[in-house]
Design a protein around this motif. Structure first.
Motif, PDB file in Angstrom:
ATOM      1  N   TRP A   1      64.399  50.439  48.330  1.00 18.24           N
ATOM      2  CA  TRP A   1      65.363  51.497  48.586  1.00 18.24           C
ATOM      3  C   TRP A   1      64.817  52.514  49.568  1.00 18.24           C
ATOM      4  O   TRP A   1      63.627  52.630  49.786  1.00 18.24           O
ATOM      5  N   PHE A   2      65.756  53.221  50.170  1.00 22.71           N
ATOM      6  CA  PHE A   2      65.458  54.196  51.192  1.00 22.71           C
ATOM      7  C   PHE A   2      66.347  55.405  50.919  1.00 22.71           C
ATOM      8  O   PHE A   2      67.566  55.262  50.808  1.00 22.71           O
ATOM      9  N   ASN A   3      65.727  56.574  50.808  1.00 20.55           N
ATOM     10  CA  ASN A   3      66.470  57.789  50.475  1.00 20.55           C
ATOM     11  C   ASN A   3      66.331  58.831  51.569  1.00 20.55           C
ATOM     12  O   ASN A   3      65.229  59.137  52.008  1.00 20.55           O
ATOM     13  N   VAL A   4      67.470  59.353  52.014  1.00 23.32           N
ATOM     14  CA  VAL A   4      67.505  60.511  52.886  1.00 23.32           C
ATOM     15  C   VAL A   4      68.549  61.453  52.318  1.00 23.32           C
ATOM     16  O   VAL A   4      69.726  61.082  52.174  1.00 23.32           O
ATOM     17  N   TYR A   5      68.099  62.641  51.960  1.00 18.25           N
ATOM     18  CA  TYR A   5      68.937  63.682  51.383  1.00 18.25           C
ATOM     19  C   TYR A   5      69.781  63.139  50.238  1.00 18.25           C
ATOM     20  O   TYR A   5      69.251  62.831  49.176  1.00 18.25           O
ATOM     21  N   LYS A   6      71.074  62.984  50.402  1.00 20.54           N
ATOM     22  CA  LYS A   6      71.949  62.593  49.294  1.00 20.54           C
ATOM     23  C   LYS A   6      72.341  61.119  49.328  1.00 20.54           C
ATOM     24  O   LYS A   6      73.162  60.667  48.549  1.00 20.54           O
ATOM     25  N   THR A   7      71.731  60.354  50.228  1.00 18.37           N
ATOM     26  CA  THR A   7      72.075  58.948  50.393  1.00 18.37           C
ATOM     27  C   THR A   7      70.900  58.054  50.002  1.00 18.37           C
ATOM     28  O   THR A   7      69.759  58.313  50.398  1.00 18.37           O
ATOM     29  N   VAL A   8      71.201  56.999  49.234  1.00 22.10           N
ATOM     30  CA  VAL A   8      70.194  56.019  48.853  1.00 22.10           C
ATOM     31  C   VAL A   8      70.722  54.640  49.241  1.00 22.10           C
ATOM     32  O   VAL A   8      71.795  54.240  48.794  1.00 22.10           O
ATOM     33  N   GLU A   9      69.990  53.954  50.101  1.00 21.08           N
ATOM     34  CA  GLU A   9      70.334  52.593  50.497  1.00 21.08           C
ATOM     35  C   GLU A   9      69.453  51.639  49.703  1.00 21.08           C
ATOM     36  O   GLU A   9      68.226  51.768  49.715  1.00 21.08           O
ATOM     37  N   VAL A  10      70.087  50.695  49.010  1.00 17.96           N
ATOM     38  CA  VAL A  10      69.381  49.799  48.099  1.00 17.96           C
ATOM     39  C   VAL A  10      69.530  48.352  48.566  1.00 17.96           C
ATOM     40  O   VAL A  10      70.614  47.941  48.983  1.00 17.96           O
ATOM     41  N   THR A  11      68.451  47.598  48.460  1.00 15.54           N
ATOM     42  CA  THR A  11      68.479  46.149  48.660  1.00 15.54           C
ATOM     43  C   THR A  11      67.834  45.514  47.436  1.00 15.54           C
ATOM     44  O   THR A  11      66.768  45.942  46.997  1.00 15.54           O
ATOM     45  N   LEU A  12      68.514  44.499  46.902  1.00 10.72           N
ATOM     46  CA  LEU A  12      67.998  43.789  45.742  1.00 10.72           C
ATOM     47  C   LEU A  12      67.812  42.315  46.062  1.00 10.72           C
ATOM     48  O   LEU A  12      68.717  41.667  46.602  1.00 10.72           O
ATOM     49  N   ALA A  13      66.654  41.803  45.719  1.00 15.98           N
ATOM     50  CA  ALA A  13      66.320  40.387  45.840  1.00 15.98           C
ATOM     51  C   ALA A  13      65.156  40.138  44.892  1.00 15.98           C
ATOM     52  O   ALA A  13      64.446  41.074  44.511  1.00 15.98           O
ATOM     53  N   THR A  14      64.966  38.904  44.525  1.00 18.00           N
ATOM     54  CA  THR A  14      63.852  38.560  43.646  1.00 18.00           C
ATOM     55  C   THR A  14      62.885  37.683  44.424  1.00 18.00           C
ATOM     56  O   THR A  14      63.148  36.504  44.649  1.00 18.00           O
ATOM     57  N   HIS A  15      61.803  38.286  44.842  1.00 16.19           N
ATOM     58  CA  HIS A  15      60.843  37.591  45.689  1.00 16.19           C
ATOM     59  C   HIS A  15      60.214  36.395  44.962  1.00 16.19           C
ATOM     60  O   HIS A  15      59.953  35.373  45.588  1.00 16.19           O
ATOM     61  N   ASP A  16      60.001  36.520  43.661  1.00 19.95           N
ATOM     62  CA  ASP A  16      59.374  35.445  42.882  1.00 19.95           C
ATOM     63  C   ASP A  16      60.176  34.154  42.904  1.00 19.95           C
ATOM     64  O   ASP A  16      59.607  33.073  42.771  1.00 19.95           O
ATOM     65  N   VAL A  17      61.506  34.251  43.029  1.00 15.83           N
ATOM     66  CA  VAL A  17      62.345  33.048  43.030  1.00 15.83           C
ATOM     67  C   VAL A  17      62.909  32.744  44.411  1.00 15.83           C
ATOM     68  O   VAL A  17      63.629  31.772  44.595  1.00 15.83           O
ATOM     69  N   GLY A  18      62.627  33.597  45.372  1.00 15.53           N
ATOM     70  CA  GLY A  18      63.082  33.366  46.731  1.00 15.53           C
ATOM     71  C   GLY A  18      64.573  33.520  46.925  1.00 15.53           C
ATOM     72  O   GLY A  18      65.179  32.789  47.705  1.00 15.53           O
ATOM     73  N   GLY A  19      65.171  34.475  46.230  1.00 13.54           N
ATOM     74  CA  GLY A  19      66.606  34.700  46.389  1.00 13.54           C
ATOM     75  C   GLY A  19      67.148  35.641  45.346  1.00 13.54           C
ATOM     76  O   GLY A  19      66.425  36.463  44.787  1.00 13.54           O
ATOM     77  N   LEU A  20      68.426  35.514  45.070  1.00 21.17           N
ATOM     78  CA  LEU A  20      69.083  36.346  44.075  1.00 21.17           C
ATOM     79  C   LEU A  20      68.839  35.787  42.685  1.00 21.17           C
ATOM     80  O   LEU A  20      68.849  34.575  42.477  1.00 21.17           O
ATOM     81  N   SER A  21      68.669  36.681  41.733  1.00 20.78           N
ATOM     82  CA  SER A  21      68.456  36.266  40.352  1.00 20.78           C
ATOM     83  C   SER A  21      69.320  37.087  39.413  1.00 20.78           C
ATOM     84  O   SER A  21      69.952  38.074  39.814  1.00 20.78           O
ATOM     85  N   ASP A  22      69.284  36.679  38.170  1.00 19.41           N
ATOM     86  CA  ASP A  22      69.984  37.424  37.133  1.00 19.41           C
ATOM     87  C   ASP A  22      69.468  38.854  37.031  1.00 19.41           C
ATOM     88  O   ASP A  22      70.212  39.771  36.698  1.00 19.41           O
ATOM     89  N   LEU A  23      68.199  39.079  37.358  1.00 15.85           N
ATOM     90  CA  LEU A  23      67.638  40.434  37.317  1.00 15.85           C
ATOM     91  C   LEU A  23      68.293  41.343  38.361  1.00 15.85           C
ATOM     92  O   LEU A  23      68.519  42.524  38.104  1.00 15.85           O
ATOM     93  N   ASP A  24      68.612  40.771  39.528  1.00 16.62           N
ATOM     94  CA  ASP A  24      69.289  41.554  40.567  1.00 16.62           C
ATOM     95  C   ASP A  24      70.670  41.997  40.103  1.00 16.62           C
ATOM     96  O   ASP A  24      71.064  43.142  40.311  1.00 16.62           O
ATOM     97  N   VAL A  25      71.387  41.084  39.463  1.00 18.24           N
ATOM     98  CA  VAL A  25      72.726  41.399  38.958  1.00 18.24           C
ATOM     99  C   VAL A  25      72.640  42.483  37.888  1.00 18.24           C
ATOM    100  O   VAL A  25      73.389  43.462  37.923  1.00 18.24           O
ATOM    101  N   THR A  26      71.717  42.328  36.960  1.00 22.00           N
ATOM    102  CA  THR A  26      71.549  43.317  35.884  1.00 22.00           C
ATOM    103  C   THR A  26      71.200  44.687  36.444  1.00 22.00           C
ATOM    104  O   THR A  26      71.782  45.702  36.038  1.00 22.00           O
ATOM    105  N   LEU A  27      70.258  44.729  37.383  1.00 17.01           N
ATOM    106  CA  LEU A  27      69.858  46.018  37.950  1.00 17.01           C
ATOM    107  C   LEU A  27      70.993  46.637  38.764  1.00 17.01           C
ATOM    108  O   LEU A  27      71.226  47.851  38.689  1.00 17.01           O
TER     109      LEU A  27
END
Length: 99
Positions: A64-90
């Motif tokens: 994530w990257f935060n500037v003032y009132k904005t937070v840009e988020v990227t979710l991926a699971t590096h251990d599995v090389g893609g999207l995981s159930d953990l990304d969805v939950t988070l």
């Protein structure tokens, strides 16, 4: 928590669900992203703190990257090389905390 990589129909269903909440697939990468905009820096930081506590318990940390009132988020699971159930939950927790 062990991550389970989302493939095929499970991945498609997760992406459809997340896109309804404003998440989008990162071009050229197996990850999702969303921009959260809060009323001010204090609210953004409070949200990040709540998310950080959950992420630490999950042992699944956002990019994530935060500037003032904005937070840009990227979710991926590096251990599995893609999207995981953990990304969805988070992502769901982030959306919940942002309400």
């Amino acid at each position: 928590m062990a991550a389970v990589k989302l493939d095929g129909a499970a991945r498609d269903a997760a992406l459809a669900q997340l896109s309804q909440a404003g998440w989008s697939l990162v071009e050229g990468r197996e990850a999702v992203t969303k921009r959260f905009v809060f009323a001010d820096f204090t609210q953004a930081f409070a949200w990040m703190t709540r998310v950080a506590l959950v992420a630490e318990k999950m042992n699944h940390h956002p990019e994530w990257f935060n500037v003032y009132k904005t937070v840009e988020v990227t979710l991926a699971t590096h251990d599995v090389g893609g999207l995981s159930d953990l990304d969805v939950t988070l992502a769901e927790k982030m959306d919940l905390f942002a309400r």
